[in-house]
Design an enzyme around this catalytic site. Sequence first.
Site, PDB file in Angstrom:
ATOM      1  N   GLY A  67       0.830  -1.383  -0.025  1.00  7.41           N
ATOM      2  CA  GLY A  67       0.105   0.059   0.054  1.00  7.41           C
ATOM      3  C   GLY A  67       0.958   1.187  -0.027  1.00  7.41           C
ATOM      4  O   GLY A  67       1.667   1.178  -0.529  1.00  7.41           O
ATOM      5  N   CYS A  68       0.339   2.308   0.590  1.00  7.71           N
ATOM      6  CA  CYS A  68       1.093   3.493   0.669  1.00  7.71           C
ATOM      7  C   CYS A  68       2.392   3.551   1.325  1.00  7.71           C
ATOM      8  O   CYS A  68       2.614   2.981   2.262  1.00  7.71           O
ATOM      9  CB  CYS A  68       0.105   4.632   1.293  1.00  7.71           C
ATOM     10  SG  CYS A  68       1.172   6.164   1.706  1.00  7.71           S
ATOM     11  N   PHE A  69       3.368   3.795   0.522  1.00  7.99           N
ATOM     12  CA  PHE A  69       4.917   3.746   1.000  1.00  7.99           C
ATOM     13  C   PHE A  69       5.165   4.431   2.328  1.00  7.99           C
ATOM     14  O   PHE A  69       6.128   3.999   3.036  1.00  7.99           O
ATOM     15  CB  PHE A  69       5.824   3.740   0.038  1.00  7.99           C
ATOM     16  CG  PHE A  69       5.814   5.108  -0.967  1.00  7.99           C
ATOM     17  CD1 PHE A  69       5.405   6.073  -0.404  1.00  7.99           C
ATOM     18  CD2 PHE A  69       6.178   4.933  -2.222  1.00  7.99           C
ATOM     19  CE1 PHE A  69       5.301   7.387  -1.347  1.00  7.99           C
ATOM     20  CE2 PHE A  69       6.093   5.921  -3.119  1.00  7.99           C
ATOM     21  CZ  PHE A  69       5.967   7.182  -2.445  1.00  7.99           C
TER      22      PHE A  69
END
Length: 184
Positions: A15-17
Amino acid sequence: MRAEKMTESITLGAGCFWCVENIFNRIDGVQSAISGYAGGDNEDPSYEQICSGETNHAEVVQVTFDPTIVSLDTIFTVFFAIHDPTSLNRQGDDVGTQYRSTIMPQNKEQHTLAETAIAQAAASGKYSQPIVTTIEPLTHFYAAEDYHQEYYDNNPDNRYCQLVVARKIQKFLAEYAHLLKKED
């Protein structure tokens, strides 16, 4: 004569880093966790191109670690704990192939360990849906723009950081405080 530190790298998409980078940078034995892009079709893509969902890249974090301090098995345990590996191309409200759950090993041994980790997660009984985490070859890693690096630490008042990233960090801290880097 001083012994050289041994290091390995593994590239993970969860997902979002911003969440992943911050969590892995807290783990003892992790030398760096760099936000970036991998697994896509364009050379040197920009964040805007990634967000379009048309480049086939995933938001990833390249984790460089000392396996004499933290094992790849532990890295995978944390990886599966900090995101939903049953959610295809989605993590919470973040939707698109760029948010896929993926492991990009750098050698055959890492590939085998990734297969084992996925099988163990599937057999754990923790998930009611099938694991959709892919294992993809790492053809090239592109570091994200500088403003994405250490994003949570540099933007604590950002609403996404407060609502999403902070919650994941708190969950990690509650379950894995024993993995934290020691204070000097």
